[in-house]
Design an enzyme around this catalytic site. Structure first.
Site, short mmCIF file in Angstrom:
data_model
loop_
_atom_site.label_atom_id
_atom_site.label_comp_id
_atom_site.label_asym_id
_atom_site.label_seq_id
_atom_site.Cartn_x
_atom_site.Cartn_y
_atom_site.Cartn_z
N SER A 262 8.71 21.64 -69.44
CA SER A 262 9.87 20.46 -69.57
C SER A 262 10.41 20.30 -68.40
O SER A 262 9.71 20.05 -66.78
CB SER A 262 11.37 21.92 -70.20
OG SER A 262 11.79 22.23 -68.17
N ASP A 263 10.82 18.89 -68.54
CA ASP A 263 11.23 18.60 -67.28
C ASP A 263 12.38 19.18 -66.83
O ASP A 263 12.82 20.36 -67.16
CB ASP A 263 11.39 16.75 -67.48
CG ASP A 263 11.22 15.95 -66.48
OD1 ASP A 263 11.30 14.73 -66.47
OD2 ASP A 263 11.36 16.12 -65.25
N TYR A 264 12.75 18.40 -65.20
CA TYR A 264 13.87 19.54 -64.74
C TYR A 264 15.43 19.53 -65.05
O TYR A 264 15.95 18.70 -65.56
CB TYR A 264 13.76 18.68 -63.25
CG TYR A 264 14.69 19.22 -62.10
CD1 TYR A 264 15.64 19.83 -62.18
CD2 TYR A 264 13.50 19.65 -61.12
CE1 TYR A 264 16.29 20.49 -61.22
CE2 TYR A 264 13.98 20.15 -59.62
CZ TYR A 264 15.69 21.01 -59.89
OH TYR A 264 15.52 21.51 -58.69
N ALA A 266 15.71 20.44 -68.55
CA ALA A 266 15.66 19.61 -69.50
C ALA A 266 15.90 20.53 -70.63
O ALA A 266 16.72 20.43 -71.70
CB ALA A 266 14.59 18.81 -69.61
#
Ligand code: GLC
Length: 717
Positions: A262-264, A266
């Site tokens: 996942s992105d930070y 997210a």
């Protein structure tokens, strides 16, 4: 070890793991070396000792990596090693041009080479994964992350994706100088509404599948080990929870069995998106979509046990993610060599070699936008040079928005580069104005220097934080008083060369109309100053081209070359055609624009066979002659158009490129070949199809009708 051995080891580990340990493998925390998002660094050592940590980001340096890895391997119950990720986007310690600049080299070999060097330097510091390449197609200069992209074109971005994955990963992920590549941010992030960071994304299915998704398929086909879904949504469904795209398309249809990170934060942000009522629901949505690793939201560690109790997820869903994370660690060789004891060691000659590549990459990324009266090159050193403007002597700004492990003081500023190239010249640097603020006290002294100079080099632009993530600008022009200052300098009538530093095309139409010479320098990294000096002095004949259309004004955005013709194609003489009444449709500079110190002429375009069948390869040839006085490298672009199809097709689509280096007076025949499936389109049902009929072939330097030669062939069933 064979894949089967890895699988056996993974199944044995899985059988031995308790729930907390399984979820721990899905948890990624940042070290306190850097924070690239809203969450604050958790106490990662405490989590690690409890077996609740599977990977880290923003931690590098062999001593620190070994210290942390030792705890993972020796002080946890199962001793599962961590992998270490970092944003090695355009170089690690040796910094290369930002991706938008490097894309302008139109050179897959160069793209792979710089990624390979970045991987060696990153692996030498204990890293095993990079959050790159960023392969979001970007067509809106207001969006700060266009700086990280390869620009507006899908085909070019696919080529860059392939090259970067190969460069980062090498031939074997377990090799000590390989790092896993993460194709990010899947997908459509570049189409955020109004260019506003993290904004909603409204795309047709066609646009999503035809423009924004293909680079990720290319990255997967090239063997990308990981994918990062975007923060953003697609028509209301956040990619982090998008089952249709992540599970059904990327995993099921493309066969991607790598890791999705996942992105930070997210996953937790699915609550802010409004599709999850609490952390357990957010965790369940992401897990079911196939997101294996939770970067910094701690949504999996805190939410999955509850989601399991509520029956929102099954243990088999968790096991599937754990298997993929363990498989990545096995592929990286971490079970057999968690400390990567044989990782590369950086020697003095290696640094020198890497800096030489950085200089070559940088000068190949500089675009000569304007060159009236052959103002450039400056063949002999001027006696007095005034280097004016806020970006002339400020080395750290050359890093660009993602600087990796780059150190500002190690960058070569334009001042340092020019002084090294012209050691006998007197070079006075003065800012005149800052990038931000209204202070005018520096203008007069700067103008005095200009009056006394034989040459003025005017270094204007943005500061690096004004692009990149969270760097959207609604008015992407020259910030502060730079316009006023530049006009005052140009009013003096001295010879002026403008260096533009930015992470995006800047809308400064008056400057491009008035200045004699303008170089798009973007952010060139470690060797910026030397590269600019190489181009200004003519040691390197500028060869880069724009990988993005350069608008005249914000009002034209989005503006890109592969537009649809519409039912009323532009006709400047006819009111009722697709155009504005207060501005031309044409951009300031077209996709592929880039001047040279010489002149290349194209002639004799031919394509065969005239009747193309499905299994054929089209051979396209064109003669290119160097009609000028300087040797130079020319990039030949091949575009196609399907004038009549079951759906409306773009007026041009890039499908090939080739390079040729010609001495003055030399002429060469350049050959490009195109497999027939390059002409396949997505029909009205988005099914790929080859449709018989006429096909137009265009060849030339840029996506400008008047610059292209045209021929046609016929696709027959
Ligand atoms: C950031 C970026 C992403 C990056 C990640 C880790 O927010 O969106 O590109 O890889 O966090 O730094």
């Amino acid at each position: 070890m064979t894949r089967q051995d890895h699988a056996t080891r993974i199944e044995k580990l899985l059988a031995a793991m308790m729930l907390g340990e399984k979820i721990g493998q899905l948890n990624m925390l940042t070290a306190d070396l850097a924070v690239t998002g809203p969450g604050m660094p958790a106490d990662y050592m405490a989590e690690l000792k409890k077996g609740r940590l599977g990977s880290m980001l923003n931690l590098y340096g062999v001593p620190l990596m070994r210290q942390v890895q030792r705890v993972a391997v020796e002080e946890t119950r199962l001793g599962i090693p961590l992998f270490f990720g970092y944003d090695v986007v355009h170089g690690h310690r040796t910094v290369f041009p930002i991706p938008l600049a490097e894309a302008g080299a139109f050179d897959p070999e160069l793209w792979e080479k710089t990624a390979r060097i970045a991987a060696i330097e990153a692996a030498a510091e204990g890293l095993t994964l990079t959050f790159a390449p960023m392969i979001d197609v970007a067509r809106d200069p207001r969006w700060g992350r266009i700086a990280e992209s390869a620009g507006e074109d899908t085909w070019l971005t696919c080529r860059l994706a392939e090259a970067k994955v190969k460069g980062f990963q090498g031939k074997n992920l377990a090799a000590q100088d390989a790092i896993a590549a993460t194709a990010k941010h899947l997908a459509g992030y570049g189409a955020v509404m109004a260019g506003r960071e993290y904004a909603q994304v409204e795309l047709s299915e066609r646009a999503f599948h035809e423009i924004y998704l293909p680079p990720f398929r290319a990255a997967v086909a090239a063997g990308a080990a990981a994918i990062m879904p975007a923060f953003t949504d697609l028509a209301g469904v956040p990619l982090t929870a998008h089952v249709g795209i992540l599970r059904d398309t990327v995993r099921a249809r493309w066969g991607f069995d790598g890791v999705m990170i996942s992105d930070y934060n997210a996953i937790a942000e699915l609550m802010a998106h409004g599709i999850a009522g609490d952390l357990a629901e957010a965790a369940a949505l992401a897990l079911k979509a196939g997101v294996d690793v939770d970067m910094m939201a701690t949504a999996y560690t805190r939410g999955l046990p509850v989601a399991l109790e509520r029956g929102l997820v099954a243990m088999s869903d968790i096991d599937a993610c754990v298997r993929r994370v363990l498989a990545l660690k096995a592929a990286l060789g971490l079970f057999d060599d968690p400390y990567r004891a044989q990782a590369p060691v950086m020697t003095a000659e290696r640094w020198t070699e890497h800096r030489a590549v950085a200089r070559d990459a940088a000068r190949r990324s500089i675009v000569l936008l304007v060159n009236r009266n052959d103002r450039l090159p400056i063949a002999s050193p001027p006696a007095r040079v005034a280097l004016l403007g806020p970006l002339g002597d400020i080395a750290p700004e050359m890093l660009g928005p993602w600087s990796g492990a780059g150190r500002g003081e190690e960058m070569v500023s334009y001042a340092a580069g020019l002084r090294a190239a012209w050691p006998q010249s007197r070079i006075d640097a003065a800012r005149g104005v800052e990038v931000e603020g209204e202070a005018r006290s520096g203008i007069k002294p700067a103008l005095d220097l200009a009056r006394a100079a034989d040459l003025v080099v005017l270094a204007l632009g943005e500061l690096r934080w004004m692009s990149g993530e969270a760097g959207s600008r609604a008015k992407p022009g020259l910030p502060g008083l730079q316009n006023e200052f530049a006009r005052a300098v140009l009013d003096l009538g001295r010879p002026v060369v403008v260096l533009l530093s930015s992470g995006r095309p800047l809308m400064v139409p008056w400057l491009f109309e008035r200045a004699e010479a303008v170089l798009a320098c973007w952010y060139l990294g470690s060797e910026a100053g030397h590269a600019v000096a190489d181009v200004v002095t003519g040691r390197w004949n500028p060869s880069a081209r724009l990988p993005v259309t350069w608008p005249v004004e914000v009002g034209q955005i989005p503006i890109f070359y592969s537009r649809l013709p519409t039912g009323r194609p532009i006709d400047p003489t006819f009111r009722y055609s697709s155009k504005y009444i207060d501005m031309p449709n044409e951009p300031m500079f077209a996709f592929g624009h880039g001047l040279s110190y010489t002149r290349f002429a194209y002639s004799n375009l031919r394509a065969a066979p005239a009747q193309l069948r499905e299994k054929d390869t089209l051979a396209v040839e064109v003669d290119v002659a160097n009609e000028g006085r300087a040797a130079g490298e020319e990039t030949v672009l091949l575009f196609v158009r399907d004038p009549v199809a079951s759906v409306s097709r773009p007026v041009l689509e890039l499908k090939g490129m080739a390079k040729v280096f010609l001495a003055p007076g030399e002429r060469r025949s350049v050959r490009l070949s195109l497999a027939c499936d390059a002409f396949a389109i997505l029909d009205a049902k988005l099914a790929p199809r080859l449709e018989p009929g006429a096909l137009e072939i265009y060849v030339g330097p840029a996506a400008r009708a008047e610059a292209l030669l045209k021929t046609s062939v016929k696709l027959v069933a």
